[in-house]
Enzyme design. Structure first.
Site, PDB file in Angstrom:
ATOM      1  N   LYS A 312       0.851  -1.184   0.000  1.00 26.37           N
ATOM      2  CA  LYS A 312       0.000   0.000   0.000  1.00 26.37           C
ATOM      3  C   LYS A 312       0.891   1.240   0.000  1.00 26.37           C
ATOM      4  O   LYS A 312       2.083   1.169   0.272  1.00 26.37           O
ATOM      5  CB  LYS A 312      -0.908   0.014   1.229  1.00 26.37           C
ATOM      6  CG  LYS A 312      -1.892  -1.143   1.296  1.00 26.37           C
ATOM      7  CD  LYS A 312      -2.742  -1.050   2.551  1.00 26.37           C
ATOM      8  CE  LYS A 312      -3.733  -2.207   2.649  1.00 26.37           C
ATOM      9  NZ  LYS A 312      -4.546  -2.139   3.882  1.00 26.37           N
ATOM     10  N   HIS A 313       0.302   2.388  -0.286  1.00 27.80           N
ATOM     11  CA  HIS A 313       1.071   3.619  -0.292  1.00 27.80           C
ATOM     12  C   HIS A 313       1.516   3.976   1.127  1.00 27.80           C
ATOM     13  O   HIS A 313       0.791   3.744   2.104  1.00 27.80           O
ATOM     14  CB  HIS A 313       0.245   4.760  -0.879  1.00 27.80           C
ATOM     15  CG  HIS A 313      -0.001   4.624  -2.354  1.00 27.80           C
ATOM     16  ND1 HIS A 313       1.017   4.682  -3.281  1.00 27.80           N
ATOM     17  CD2 HIS A 313      -1.143   4.416  -3.054  1.00 27.80           C
ATOM     18  CE1 HIS A 313       0.513   4.526  -4.497  1.00 27.80           C
ATOM     19  NE2 HIS A 313      -0.794   4.357  -4.392  1.00 27.80           N
TER      20      HIS A 313
END
Length: 679
Positions: A312-313
């Site tokens: 994920k970011h």
């Protein structure tokens, strides 16, 4: 089960004089833990070729890969219990990446338990809950909480009068059961030191095992494909295949009413053609491979990446796998701009006509991003009241438009023959285009001035933090500083992204768009650095040693700039690496990686030809179609379905890998059918 005990502060492992009731409680806890462990153990016991010549094997390989992903990565009961179920009796229902923490209080005063993630920079402690005081000796009170397991955390125990009792640092495992005992080191001394220790009541599951199984599945398939290529490269096998294909062609000609064949022309886009050669004669497969690699990773992380935090970011500063792909896509877009416009100029195309094409492509990308990739389409055809204006395709379109116009204005038809005898000839790939470098420096100065000098109401100038509980809660509504302020002022809070990556960890309250308008300047710089790679291909075409040397030099220089800007740290640099802000250090760092990656792919695919670029080559040939398609059909079968256990990383990983594999297979079919969607 072996129990690990970790002690903080002074004192013995077990306080003297512990009552029999307490010992009985611990024995019951051991018995329950051993029983759960036994149950879990019992359950857990149970010569390069062209792509066109590999159609059958690649199709079967994609199907095999899908089956392996489902069987080996899915929610099956394999060793390690990747989809391990919790016991039926549990105090509360855990979500993914959580563990149970039971806090026992043997003090005669109430306690307040708070926690702080190591990943949260300069954050305030967040309260977990209260634990009542012990009323009768030997009968400690307890409270049960769900604790986050993604990052190591520090637990802080305070008394009811807000006096710190102790702190404990621990790394919790997913679905594990833990006990925190708060006891007096000496029961006879009420004012003596306090012991805080963590006891593991039930071991956590190994949630990283699905990644290992997926790696083995994909690695095994890659080995099989390599073996197949080696076998097909043998002279005897090639002669046999040629004989069979000749017989089939002869039968087709005999049975044909026309009696002659039609040669299919190559309809592939020629943006990656090496200038100076006939169209279709040679295409830089490394560029399509690079683009396809970035796109495949982008699809995988957009679909969830197995719900692992590193897919994920990043919450704010720093990098994860998900933060790499979009800048790489922008970088290789700049490289393709240089090659395609140079080919068009050498073919004597009108610059005004090329300008019209640039304007059309820019507008098409922006409109696709606003009206097709609209997260609120379920609320209505357009949903004007909450329509997100910034976005990925919007950013790509504007970046493409600016960089392409810049190259159209300053581009040279035959730069490889200019200034060959000048003393500055070794750096002519830079000096020939000095007006462009001035434009880029002006844009970067504008970014620096707006970021560090623009006054933002109720926020310090030059603020680069996430707001919320970051910076000890001093700037709650300052998320993103000037970048966030400009978007909220220009577009309005309802028309930008509502769920930034910093919202969960930093508890931010204001919307912030990672594709913010101020970050457009940085993406233009990123594309321009990719444009420079394209100029190196043009000016030094046929000189592979010079191309490789210059790619390595650019990577080194950009890496040095990044090291200076960040001080080689995550949070303590002058300008930290930050994807949300598209900071200049983020651009230089990702460009450094991009040059090295492009160097390796170019060396393997176009120079040595050890690798055809498959399977990433095929998505790279239809990048826009695959990106739009994966966004539009994200929530439809077979890309998504209802899972048996929504809390299993294994099932999520299987679903996301299968969906990504399907898109790769679709791109392969489109390639074989000569279907290429160009804007």
């Amino acid at each position: 089960m072996k129990r690990r005990v970790r002690q903080r502060r002074e004192g013995e492992l077990d306080p003297p004089g512990r009552s029999s009731a307490r010992r009985q409680l611990q024995q019951e806890s051991r018995a329950a833990s051993a029983s759960a462990s036994a149950s879990a153990s019992a359950a857990g016991a149970g010569g390069p070729m062209e792509p066109g010549d590999l159609s059958v094997r690649l199709g079967l390989g994609a199907v095999l890969l899908s089956a392996l992903a489902v069987l080996l990565v899915g929610g099956l009961t394999l060793p390690g219990a990747m989809s391990q179920e919790l016991p039926e009796r549990r105090p509360l229902k855990l979500e993914m990446d959580q563990a149970i923490l039971k806090v026992y209080n043997e003090l005669h005063e109430g306690l307040v338990v708070s926690w702080l993630s190591d990943h949260c920079y300069q954050c305030l402690y967040q309260e977990l809950g209260n634990v009542p005081a012990e009323k009768h000796i030997g009968h400690p009170k307890n409270s049960t909480f769900a604790i986050d397991t993604k990052y190591p955390v520090t637990l802080q125990v305070n008394s009811s009068v807000d006096k710190e009792v102790c702190r404990v640092h621990e790394t919790f495992g997913e679905f594990g059961h833990y006990s925190l005992w708060v006891t007096k080191a000496n029961l006879s001394n009420a004012s003596g030191p306090v012991n805080c220790k963590i006891i593991i009541d039930q071991e956590s599951i190994s949630n990283k095992l699905p990644i290992l199984y997926a790696f083995l599945a994909y690695g095994g398939l890659a080995v099989l494909m390599c073996l197949a290529q080696l076998i097909m490269g043998l002279n005897s096998v090639r002669n046999l295949m040629s004989s069979l294909s000749y017989r089939v062609e002869m039968e087709r000609l005999i049975n044909s009413e026309l009696g002659s064949t039609n040669r299919v022309t190559d309809n592939a886009p020629h943006g990656n053609m090496v200038p100076g050669r006939n169209p279709g004669s040679y295409r830089l497969r490394s560029l399509d491979t690079f683009r396809g690699l970035a796109l495949v990773i982008m699809i995988f992380v957009n679909y969830g990446g197995g719900r692992y935090w590193f897919f994920k970011h990043e919450s704010w500063n720093g990098l994860t796998v998900a933060d790499l792909v979009f800048p790489w896509f922008v970088f290789i877009m700049g490289t393709s701009i240089a090659l395609s416009l140079n080919s068009a100029l050498q073919a004597n195309h009108s610059r005004w006509r090329l300008l019209g094409k640039i304007a059309w492509r820019t507008a098409a990308l922006i409109l696709l991003g606003i009206f097709v990739i609209n997260p609120n389409y379920c609320k209505g055809p357009i949903s004007w009241d909450t329509l997100r204006i910034p976005g990925v395709l919007q950013r790509l379109g504007l970046t493409y438009g600016v960089v392409a116009v810049m190259e159209l204005l300053c581009g040279k038809c035959w730069p490889e023959i200019l200034f060959l005898d000048s003393w500055w000839s070794p750096v002519r790939d830079v000096l020939i285009y000095w007006p462009q470098w001035i434009m880029i420096l002006v844009l970067e100065c504008a970014w620096l001035c707006l970021t560090f000098l623009l006054p933002v109401p109720n926020c310090p100038r030059g603020y680069l933090g996430p707001g919320g509980i970051g910076d000890f809660g001093q700037f709650v509504n300052c998320t993103g500083g000037a970048a966030g302020y400009i978007d909220r002022w220009l577009f309005g809070e309802k028309h930008i992204y509502q769920h930034p990556s910093c919202k969960i960890l930093y508890h931010t309250t204001v919307p912030f768009d990672p594709e913010n308008l101020l970050g457009l300047i940085s993406s233009i710089v990123m594309a321009f650095l990719g444009l420079q790679a394209g100029k190196i291909f043009i000016i030094y075409k046929g000189q592979n040693k010079q191309i490789v040397l210059r790619f390595f030099t650019w990577s080194t220089l950009l890496g040095i700039v990044s090291a200076i800007l960040t001080k080689c740290s995550k949070d303590h640099g002058f300008i930290p690496v930050n994807k949300n802000l598209w900071s200049i250090s983020y651009v230089t760092t990702l460009s450094c990686f991009a040059y090295i990656l492009l160097l390796l792919i170019y060396f393997l695919v176009d120079i040595k030809k050890h690798w055809t670029g498959a399977p990433f080559f095929y998505p790279g040939m239809n990048s826009i179609l695959l990106y739009v398609g994966h966004e539009v059909f994200e929530h439809y079968f077979p890309f998504k379905w209802k899972m048996l256990n929504d809390r299993s990383h294994g099932e999520h990983l299987a679903q996301n890998l299968l969906a990504t594999t399907i898109w790769v297979f679709i791109s392969y079919i489109l390639y074989k059918k000569k279907i290429f969607w160009k804007i």
